[in-house]
Structures are given as C-alpha cells and as structure tokens.
Design an enzyme around this catalytic site. Structure first.
Site, PDB file in Angstrom:
ATOM      1  N   LYS A  13      88.833  50.409  -2.467  1.00 13.19           N
ATOM      2  CA  LYS A  13      87.366  50.703  -2.064  1.00 13.19           C
ATOM      3  C   LYS A  13      87.321  51.696  -1.237  1.00 13.19           C
ATOM      4  O   LYS A  13      86.329  52.618  -1.174  1.00 13.19           O
ATOM      5  CB  LYS A  13      86.718  49.157  -1.574  1.00 13.19           C
ATOM      6  CG  LYS A  13      86.643  48.276  -2.313  1.00 13.19           C
ATOM      7  CD  LYS A  13      85.855  46.930  -1.885  1.00 13.19           C
ATOM      8  CE  LYS A  13      86.374  46.254  -0.537  1.00 13.19           C
ATOM      9  NZ  LYS A  13      87.816  45.897  -0.702  1.00 13.19           N
ATOM     10  N   ARG A  88      79.097  39.488   1.936  1.00  5.67           N
ATOM     11  CA  ARG A  88      80.129  38.637   1.328  1.00  5.67           C
ATOM     12  C   ARG A  88      79.531  37.396   0.811  1.00  5.67           C
ATOM     13  O   ARG A  88      80.502  36.798   0.540  1.00  5.67           O
ATOM     14  CB  ARG A  88      81.026  38.363   2.634  1.00  5.67           C
ATOM     15  CG  ARG A  88      81.771  39.588   3.147  1.00  5.67           C
ATOM     16  CD  ARG A  88      82.652  39.034   4.167  1.00  5.67           C
ATOM     17  NE  ARG A  88      83.452  40.450   4.730  1.00  5.67           N
ATOM     18  CZ  ARG A  88      84.505  40.857   4.394  1.00  5.67           C
ATOM     19  NH1 ARG A  88      85.242  40.281   3.221  1.00  5.67           N
ATOM     20  NH2 ARG A  88      85.250  42.144   4.835  1.00  5.67           N
ATOM     21  N   ARG A 127     103.398  47.514   0.369  1.00  6.67           N
ATOM     22  CA  ARG A 127     102.996  48.528   1.632  1.00  6.67           C
ATOM     23  C   ARG A 127     103.815  48.228   2.891  1.00  6.67           C
ATOM     24  O   ARG A 127     104.302  47.249   3.194  1.00  6.67           O
ATOM     25  CB  ARG A 127     101.525  48.239   2.120  1.00  6.67           C
ATOM     26  CG  ARG A 127     100.953  49.188   2.712  1.00  6.67           C
ATOM     27  CD  ARG A 127      99.404  49.123   2.847  1.00  6.67           C
ATOM     28  NE  ARG A 127      98.753  47.638   3.113  1.00  6.67           N
ATOM     29  CZ  ARG A 127      97.874  47.519   3.233  1.00  6.67           C
ATOM     30  NH1 ARG A 127      96.539  48.393   2.749  1.00  6.67           N
ATOM     31  NH2 ARG A 127      97.084  46.287   3.394  1.00  6.67           N
ATOM     32  N   ARG A 160     103.385  44.524   7.455  1.00  8.82           N
ATOM     33  CA  ARG A 160     102.239  43.985   8.123  1.00  8.82           C
ATOM     34  C   ARG A 160     102.285  42.260   7.935  1.00  8.82           C
ATOM     35  O   ARG A 160     102.315  42.011   6.519  1.00  8.82           O
ATOM     36  CB  ARG A 160     101.040  44.570   8.055  1.00  8.82           C
ATOM     37  CG  ARG A 160     100.964  45.914   8.569  1.00  8.82           C
ATOM     38  CD  ARG A 160      99.425  46.537   8.442  1.00  8.82           C
ATOM     39  NE  ARG A 160      98.555  46.085   7.655  1.00  8.82           N
ATOM     40  CZ  ARG A 160      97.326  46.776   7.121  1.00  8.82           C
ATOM     41  NH1 ARG A 160      97.051  47.599   7.952  1.00  8.82           N
ATOM     42  NH2 ARG A 160      96.762  46.229   6.253  1.00  8.82           N
TER      43      ARG A 160
END
Length: 216
Positions: A13, A88, A127, A160
């Site tokens: 996004k 949301r 990632r 992460r």
C-alpha cells in the site's frame, strides 16, 4: 480525487500510495504519520492519543477521527487525498463519511489491493532490516550481497519481531476479520475497486490507474 487505500500487511500500500499521490498531485495520508505528527507537535489530540499509546492501549475512535478531520481540512487536501490505514471498522467508515460531508467532500473510490495470504507470509517473513542504518532487504526478492550483512554499511541484518511467520498470520487474521465487513460496505456503495496485488509493482499501479480513469 479522494481515495481510501485498503490492503493487508505486505500488500504494498505504501509504495503504491506514494506513486499515486505524485501522479494525482494530492497528499498521501498515513494514519501512523498523523499520530506521530500530532504527538510531536504536542497538539491536544496528540497528547490525548499518547496517553493511550504509552500504556499500550488502543486510541479511541473519537481521538483518531478528530486528528483525521483536522488533517483533511488542511489546504493541501483541497484537491484530494489518498488515505492509507483508515478506516479499519464500519464505525470509522461512517465517521469518515460524516467528516467529509461536513467539509463538502465525498469519497471517489476505495482501492483494495488483494494479495493471497500465503504470498504475504512469504513476502513479510523474508524481510530483513539492518540494525545500523535500517536498510531493508528481502531474502528472495532483494537479498544482500553477503548473507546477514548490509550492503550499505556492513551492519548486521535481523528479522523484526512482527515479521515472524506466527505474528504475520495473526496480523493477517485480524486484518481479514476487520476488512471483510468494510469491503462489503464499500462494495454496496459502489465505491470499491479491487486490484490483483499478486503482480509486479508497475502492473498493480497500471491497473489502479485504469480503475481510476488515469493513464500513468
């Protein structure tokens, strides 16, 4: 053009919103950026939001929507905006519609970038981020030259906590639960534009442009 951009974590996004904003000459408004800006500026709403955030609590809708209302009233939104990360919930969607009506505006389109869950898990779990300079890599799509080391500064690469497979699955479950009613809500209003996100970045952007009547 007033646009809401929807899509699960890892759908791209932010990347699409930045390019869309440049092409449409409107601001890309991220709810995270709004929170940070209000907290940094010490606004009344920012201070109130920080009281909840600092305790790990969810910020109430009235505070969130208050910040959104102020942001959408700024001069750079006069010709439109791309809102990323909100609404949301149906309640927030109703509140956004009321805010826009009060400002003499309305949504033109809700763009939903649809990506299969298994692909998102691969995208996000691969990632890696540099501890030193925060440069981002992907083990498959954009690997470092030397495994575990940043090409830019030689720093250690790490995963992460929110990129672990279990955490990603939980995030996707939460998103699906929240987004399903919103997708139906906006589809019923004739505003929904669903885009296949399982394509190259440029192809996704091209398809969004076609859906918006833009050639970029």
């Amino acid at each position: 053009m007033n646009i809401v951009l929807m899509g699960p974590p890892g759908a791209g996004k932010g990347t699409q919103a930045d390019v869309m904003a440049r092409n449409l000459f409107v601001p890309h408004i991220s709810t995270g950026d709004i929170f940070r800006a209000n907290i940094k500026a010490g606004t009344e709403l920012g201070q109130l939001a920080n009281q909840y955030i600092s305790k790990g609590d969810l910020v109430p809708d009235e505070v969130t929507m208050g910040m959104i209302k102020d942001r959408l009233a700024e001069d750079d939104c006069a010709k439109g905006f791309i809102l990323d990360g909100l609404p949301r919930t149906i309640g927030q969607a109703d509140a956004l519609e009321a805010i826009l009506a009060e400002q003499g505006k309305k949504l033109d389109k809700v763009v939903n970038i649809d990506v299969p869950a298994d692909l998102l898990i691969t995208r996000l779990s691969g990632r890696r981020v540099c501890r030193n300079c925060s440069q981002t890599y992907h083990l498959e799509n954009n690997p470092p030259t030397e495994p575990g080391r940043c090409d830019e500064c030689g720093g250690e690469l790490y995963q992460r906590a929110d990129d672990s497979e279990e955490t990603i699955k939980n995030r996707l479950d939460v998103y699906t639960e929240q987004s399903a009613p919103l997708i139906a809500y906006y589809e019923q209003k004739g505003l929904l534009l669903s885009i296949n996100g399982n394509q190259s970045i440029n192809k996704v952007l091209t398809d969004i442009g076609k859906g918006l009547g833009q050639s970029w």
